[in-house]
Design a protein around this motif. Structure first.
Motif, PDB file in Angstrom:
ATOM      1  N   VAL A  60       0.841  -1.199   0.000  1.00 25.62           N
ATOM      2  CA  VAL A  60       0.000   0.000   0.000  1.00 25.62           C
ATOM      3  C   VAL A  60       0.877   1.251   0.000  1.00 25.62           C
ATOM      4  O   VAL A  60       0.645   2.202  -0.752  1.00 25.62           O
ATOM      5  N   LEU A  61       1.918   1.245   0.846  1.00 30.08           N
ATOM      6  CA  LEU A  61       2.837   2.380   0.926  1.00 30.08           C
ATOM      7  C   LEU A  61       3.580   2.585  -0.390  1.00 30.08           C
ATOM      8  O   LEU A  61       3.697   3.717  -0.886  1.00 30.08           O
ATOM      9  N   ALA A  62       4.066   1.490  -0.982  1.00 32.24           N
ATOM     10  CA  ALA A  62       4.794   1.590  -2.253  1.00 32.24           C
ATOM     11  C   ALA A  62       3.885   2.086  -3.370  1.00 32.24           C
ATOM     12  O   ALA A  62       4.285   2.908  -4.201  1.00 32.24           O
ATOM     13  N   THR A  63       2.648   1.603  -3.398  1.00 32.69           N
ATOM     14  CA  THR A  63       1.685   2.053  -4.414  1.00 32.69           C
ATOM     15  C   THR A  63       1.402   3.542  -4.249  1.00 32.69           C
ATOM     16  O   THR A  63       1.360   4.293  -5.230  1.00 32.69           O
ATOM     17  N   ALA A  64       1.223   3.981  -3.011  1.00 31.76           N
ATOM     18  CA  ALA A  64       0.988   5.410  -2.751  1.00 31.76           C
ATOM     19  C   ALA A  64       2.208   6.233  -3.148  1.00 31.76           C
ATOM     20  O   ALA A  64       2.082   7.323  -3.720  1.00 31.76           O
ATOM     21  N   PHE A  65       3.405   5.716  -2.850  1.00 27.30           N
ATOM     22  CA  PHE A  65       4.645   6.399  -3.227  1.00 27.30           C
ATOM     23  C   PHE A  65       4.717   6.547  -4.744  1.00 27.30           C
ATOM     24  O   PHE A  65       4.998   7.628  -5.266  1.00 27.30           O
TER      25      PHE A  65
END
Length: 189
Positions: A60-65
């Motif tokens: 989720v964090l990588a996708t948001a990044f």
């Protein structure tokens, strides 16, 4: 029994250590990937994307990044486009200004010739020579300006030269003298 408990405890510690290493690696790898991504972005590489290899909170964090970087890239491209448009608008405005400047003496010369021709032809030949020379000079200046613009797509560097200020003031007064007959202009050098 003590030895068996000691062996069991050592085995539990070893398994816990081994599991903690695996978990640390699984946590550390995505964090390092995000750190590498921020370094790439800070270096100006807005095409860099963090690889999503898990299905947990890090994904989720990588996708948001990655979405943030994509948005940043789009905004940066818009800003560059806006800067180019603003630069071209500035150039167009300066070019229009530089073209307008010589149009006034050209127009005044033509009006002066027309008025003298119809009202009082005394000294018309001398006036014709001066006015046509003014028109020719200004048109050559315009042609030079437009040639520079088309070759370089920018305003030409100013070419400074010495002038006789008294002659320029006299010529200006002469031009405006016939235009503004209701104004009395006196020059004191």
């Amino acid at each position: 029994t003590f030895i068996a408990l000691l062996i069991a405890a050592a085995l539990i510690v070893a398994v816990a250590f081994w599991l903690s290493k695996i978990l640390a690696k699984e946590i550390n790898t995505p964090i390092r990937s995000l750190v590498a991504g921020t370094e790439q972005i800070a270096g100006g590489n807005l095409s860099y994307r963090v690889k999503v290899q898990t299905n947990d909170e890090f994904a989720v964090l990588a996708t948001a990044f990655n979405q943030m970087v994509s948005d940043l890239k789009g905004r940066t491209e818009e800003l560059r486009r806006a800067e180019k448009i603003a630069a071209w608008q500035d150039i167009a405005q300066k070019l229009a200004h530089e073209i307008k400047n010589p149009l006034t003496p050209i127009q005044l010369s033509a009006q002066r010739l027309q008025r003298r021709y119809h009202n009082n032809r005394d000294g018309f030949e001398e006036l014709l020579d001066r006015c046509t020379q003014t028109i020719i000079t200004e048109v050559e200046g315009l042609r030079h300006l437009l040639d520079e613009f088309s070759l370089l797509a920018q305003m030409p560097a100013p070419q400074l030269s010495s002038i006789n200020l008294r002659e320029m003031i006299d010529a200006t007064q002469e031009f405006l003298g016939e235009q503004l007959t209701h104004i009395n202009c006196q020059i004191d050098f």
